[in-house]
Design a protein around this motif. Structure first.
Motif, mmCIF file in Angstrom:
data_model
loop_
_atom_site.group_PDB
_atom_site.id
_atom_site.type_symbol
_atom_site.label_atom_id
_atom_site.label_comp_id
_atom_site.label_asym_id
_atom_site.label_seq_id
_atom_site.Cartn_x
_atom_site.Cartn_y
_atom_site.Cartn_z
ATOM 1 N N ARG A 147 0.856 -1.182 0.000
ATOM 2 C CA ARG A 147 0.000 0.000 0.000
ATOM 3 C C ARG A 147 0.899 1.240 0.000
ATOM 4 O O ARG A 147 1.774 1.393 0.854
ATOM 5 C CB ARG A 147 -0.901 0.007 1.228
ATOM 6 C CG ARG A 147 -1.961 1.118 1.210
ATOM 7 C CD ARG A 147 -2.591 1.287 2.576
ATOM 8 N NE ARG A 147 -3.095 0.038 3.104
ATOM 9 C CZ ARG A 147 -4.328 -0.411 2.917
ATOM 10 N NH1 ARG A 147 -5.178 0.288 2.196
ATOM 11 N NH2 ARG A 147 -4.716 -1.556 3.450
ATOM 12 N N LEU A 148 0.659 2.142 -0.951
ATOM 13 C CA LEU A 148 1.444 3.370 -1.071
ATOM 14 C C LEU A 148 0.502 4.562 -1.015
ATOM 15 O O LEU A 148 -0.436 4.656 -1.807
ATOM 16 C CB LEU A 148 2.228 3.373 -2.386
ATOM 17 C CG LEU A 148 3.051 4.627 -2.689
ATOM 18 C CD1 LEU A 148 4.179 4.782 -1.678
ATOM 19 C CD2 LEU A 148 3.605 4.570 -4.110
ATOM 20 N N ASN A 149 0.757 5.462 -0.070
ATOM 21 C CA ASN A 149 -0.021 6.692 0.046
ATOM 22 C C ASN A 149 0.906 7.886 -0.134
ATOM 23 O O ASN A 149 1.861 8.054 0.634
ATOM 24 C CB ASN A 149 -0.706 6.798 1.420
ATOM 25 C CG ASN A 149 -1.775 5.742 1.618
ATOM 26 O OD1 ASN A 149 -2.247 5.150 0.650
ATOM 27 N ND2 ASN A 149 -2.159 5.506 2.857
ATOM 28 N N LEU A 150 0.646 8.692 -1.136
ATOM 29 C CA LEU A 150 1.426 9.909 -1.395
ATOM 30 C C LEU A 150 0.544 11.110 -1.097
ATOM 31 O O LEU A 150 -0.502 11.293 -1.729
ATOM 32 C CB LEU A 150 1.908 9.943 -2.841
ATOM 33 C CG LEU A 150 2.776 8.761 -3.294
ATOM 34 C CD1 LEU A 150 3.106 8.877 -4.777
ATOM 35 C CD2 LEU A 150 4.055 8.672 -2.462
ATOM 36 N N THR A 151 0.965 11.930 -0.122
ATOM 37 C CA THR A 151 0.129 13.035 0.353
ATOM 38 C C THR A 151 0.878 14.360 0.302
ATOM 39 O O THR A 151 1.999 14.463 0.809
ATOM 40 C CB THR A 151 -0.338 12.764 1.800
ATOM 41 O OG1 THR A 151 -1.020 11.510 1.847
ATOM 42 C CG2 THR A 151 -1.280 13.855 2.285
ATOM 43 N N SER A 207 -3.961 13.777 -2.390
ATOM 44 C CA SER A 207 -3.630 12.456 -1.858
ATOM 45 C C SER A 207 -3.815 11.407 -2.946
ATOM 46 O O SER A 207 -4.874 11.335 -3.571
ATOM 47 C CB SER A 207 -4.524 12.126 -0.658
ATOM 48 O OG SER A 207 -4.281 10.817 -0.187
ATOM 49 N N LEU A 208 -2.774 10.606 -3.182
ATOM 50 C CA LEU A 208 -2.816 9.508 -4.139
ATOM 51 C C LEU A 208 -2.565 8.212 -3.383
ATOM 52 O O LEU A 208 -1.551 8.075 -2.696
ATOM 53 C CB LEU A 208 -1.762 9.701 -5.234
ATOM 54 C CG LEU A 208 -1.637 8.568 -6.260
ATOM 55 C CD1 LEU A 208 -2.906 8.497 -7.119
ATOM 56 C CD2 LEU A 208 -0.407 8.754 -7.139
ATOM 57 N N GLN A 249 -7.448 11.968 -4.459
ATOM 58 C CA GLN A 249 -8.289 12.957 -3.796
ATOM 59 C C GLN A 249 -7.694 14.343 -4.024
ATOM 60 O O GLN A 249 -6.515 14.583 -3.750
ATOM 61 C CB GLN A 249 -8.395 12.683 -2.303
ATOM 62 C CG GLN A 249 -9.309 13.660 -1.578
ATOM 63 C CD GLN A 249 -9.471 13.332 -0.104
ATOM 64 O OE1 GLN A 249 -8.900 12.364 0.389
ATOM 65 N NE2 GLN A 249 -10.243 14.120 0.608
ATOM 66 N N MET A 250 -8.530 15.252 -4.523
ATOM 67 C CA MET A 250 -8.093 16.616 -4.829
ATOM 68 C C MET A 250 -8.970 17.589 -4.047
ATOM 69 O O MET A 250 -10.142 17.800 -4.399
ATOM 70 C CB MET A 250 -8.198 16.880 -6.331
ATOM 71 C CG MET A 250 -7.336 15.939 -7.166
ATOM 72 S SD MET A 250 -7.754 15.948 -8.932
ATOM 73 C CE MET A 250 -9.346 15.095 -8.897
#
Length: 533
Positions: A248-252, A260-261, A280-281
């Motif tokens: 799981r990769l979360n880029l914020t 948030s990707l 999420q934009m």
């Protein structure tokens, strides 16, 4: 001493210094004592004399006269109604009453609160002071003429690229707004609800002759996460060890926009693969509205593949509460082309609404979120074999951490989903079970059109980087496709360790049905590491 014996007793009861290094210290004490007895109501008090009785003794005589017990203050319209709730006063139609010994402190509090609400240079004074026969004073409250201040500029220090849209729509701070320092401090504390930023220190304000400059002190946090786990257990049929896991990769906030990707890839031990991507934009084009788009692909061995796409518009009321409206489309393909009543090609379209409440735990890397409530309700239709069925979908996820003290806490989480339909297909049922559901069971091995899972953990924090916990899970599910109902249980233990690489978690759990005896052969071990960068 006093002019009478009664006055002398009153003076002695108040206390005063009796030894002095020099004459100047004596005179200072007399002035301070005179002010002291005046503030408790002897406003007509007077120092009659002080004289040297011998080389080391001075005598001072005061006349106290009448003591006033309270002050009636007129022009109460000058004081905002909310301030009266903060002070112990008796409020009448045209005045309010204050005990005379609390007068100075009360006026200071009123002055400070009015300053917080936009008039920082306001000065309150009492005029037209009159003495009444009932041991009270009456006075009129007046204020210096100062216009209310508004915020002319907001300057961010520490994280200069902090998204301006978050100041305007997340904190509800903008130029032209009435200056209220108390409310500004409360709003700035809400930044700690963000994963990518937090407040370094309280906001400060610079007043010039014609402008008000607000300084916000913010720092950028590491908010990207990489999460994965490796699970292994014994297959009930082959008695061989099998592995499963996910990444799981979360880029914020890498673009300093608050975006948030999220990317998830999961491979289960029963030949299931999941790919999930969401973007999420927030606050699109400077508006209070944000958008979220998602893509989910699920494939079960060579049986079927399901593609789900959704888009939603989000509105954030405040840092904790948000709502959204969206649409969702699902297409599922029977890879074996059997097209039976169990598995079949279908497509569905639905509309949904969502409400979410989130409470962050400030600066706690082990347990970053204190509480969550997320509810979704949707309605739509599904088509297969030229048949259209109306369907409704409900989903709930909520959890809370209950702190007993600094080391002991209890975690409780409830996850539930339910959908209604005239007919059901296996490839549209909910899939649950595993590390993020009921522990002790294989990942996504359970099928249902209704399920509810309760996860509980008693947590004991050994230090700031290590905790151990119990695992007690329970679930109820219904599968109307095969007319099945059941109760499930999971038991075990685990620990979490904060390392330089990230948060490492270990879980050992064993699952059982209500009619099944407990067995270690059904146990699962899960290892995960969440890295923050």
């Amino acid at each position: 001493m006093g002019k009478t014996e009664a006055e002398t007793k009153t003076i002695d009861s108040l206390g005063y210094a009796s030894r002095f290094e020099d004459l100047q210290s004596l005179k200072l004490e007399l002035a301070n004592f005179s002010k002291k007895i005046e503030t408790i109501g002897y406003i007509d008090q007077k120092l009659l004399s002080y004289f040297k009785e011998n080389d080391s003794l001075y005598l001072a005589q005061f006349s106290l006269k009448k003591r006033f017990s309270q002050v009636r203050i007129y022009n109460k319209e000058l004081v905002p109604r909310s301030i009266f709730k903060m002070i112990d006063t008796k409020v009448e139609n045209d005045h309010f009453t204050v005990p005379i010994e609390e007068l100075e402190l009360t006026l200071q509090l009123i002055n400070a609160e009015i300053a917080n609400e936009g008039s920082p240079f306001l000065t309150l004074t009492l005029e037209q002071i009159n003495k009444n026969d009932d041991f009270t004073l009456s006075a009129r409250l007046t204020a210096s003429n100062t216009s209310a201040r508004t915020i002319d500029n907001i300057i961010v220090k520490g994280y200069e690229k902090f998204p301006e849209s978050y100041l305007k729509h997340f904190l509800k701070l903008k130029t032209g707004q009435d200056f209220n320092l108390k409310k500004i401090k409360l709003k700035s504390a809400s930044l700690n609800n963000l994963m990518f930023a937090n407040v370094i220190r309280d906001p400060e304000v610079l007043f010039t002759q014609d402008s008000t400059l607000l300084y916000m002190y913010i720092e950028k946090n590491k908010s990207n996460t990489f999460d994965g786990f490796l699970g292994f257990g014994t297959n009930e049929n082959t008695n061989k060890i099998e592995f499963d896991g996910y990444l799981r990769l979360n880029l914020t906030n890498n673009l300093n926009y608050g975006e948030s990707l999220k990317l998830l890839y999961k491979s289960d031990e029963i030949e299931q693969k999941t790919f999930d991507l969401s973007l999420q934009m927030p606050f699109l084009f400077g508006s209070p509205l944000g958008a979220t788009v998602k893509l989910n692909i699920f494939k079960r061995d060579s049986t079927f593949v399901t593609v789900e796409q959704s888009a939603r518009i989000n509105y954030q009321f405040d840092p904790k509460n948000s709502v959204s409206l969206g649409v969702k489309a699902i297409n599922s393909t029977d890879l074996l082309d059997l097209n039976t009543s169990i598995i079949n090609d279908y497509r569905s379209n639905s509309y949904f609404a969502n409400y979410q409440y989130t409470q962050q735990r400030q600066k706690d890397p082990l347990f970053p979120i204190d509480a969550l409530f997320d509810f979704t309700a949707g309605t739509g239709s599904r088509i297969f074999d030229q048949n259209r069925d109306a369907q409704n979908h409900f989903a709930l996820e909520t959890y809370k951490i209950f702190d007993f003290n600094a080391t002991n806490s209890f975690f409780s989480r409830l996850t539930s989903e339910y959908f209604t339909s005239n007919t059901f297909l296996e490839n549209e049922l909910f899939r649950f079970g595993g590390i993020n559901s009921i522990r002790g069971f294989e990942e996504n091995s359970l099928l249902a059109n209704l399920y509810a899972v309760l996860n509980t953990e008693y947590r004991y924090r050994l230090n700031s980087t290590l905790y151990v916990h119990s695992v007690v899970d329970a679930a109820y599910f219904e599968n109307q496709l095969i007319d099945q109902k059941g109760k499930l249980f999971g038991f075990g233990f685990g620990f979490g360790l904060l390392t330089k690489a990230g948060l490492f978690k270990f879980n050992y759990s064993s699952g059982k049905t209500e009619n099944q005896s407990f067995s270690l052969t059904n146990s699962k071990i899960h290892l995960s590491l969440t890295a923050l960068f």
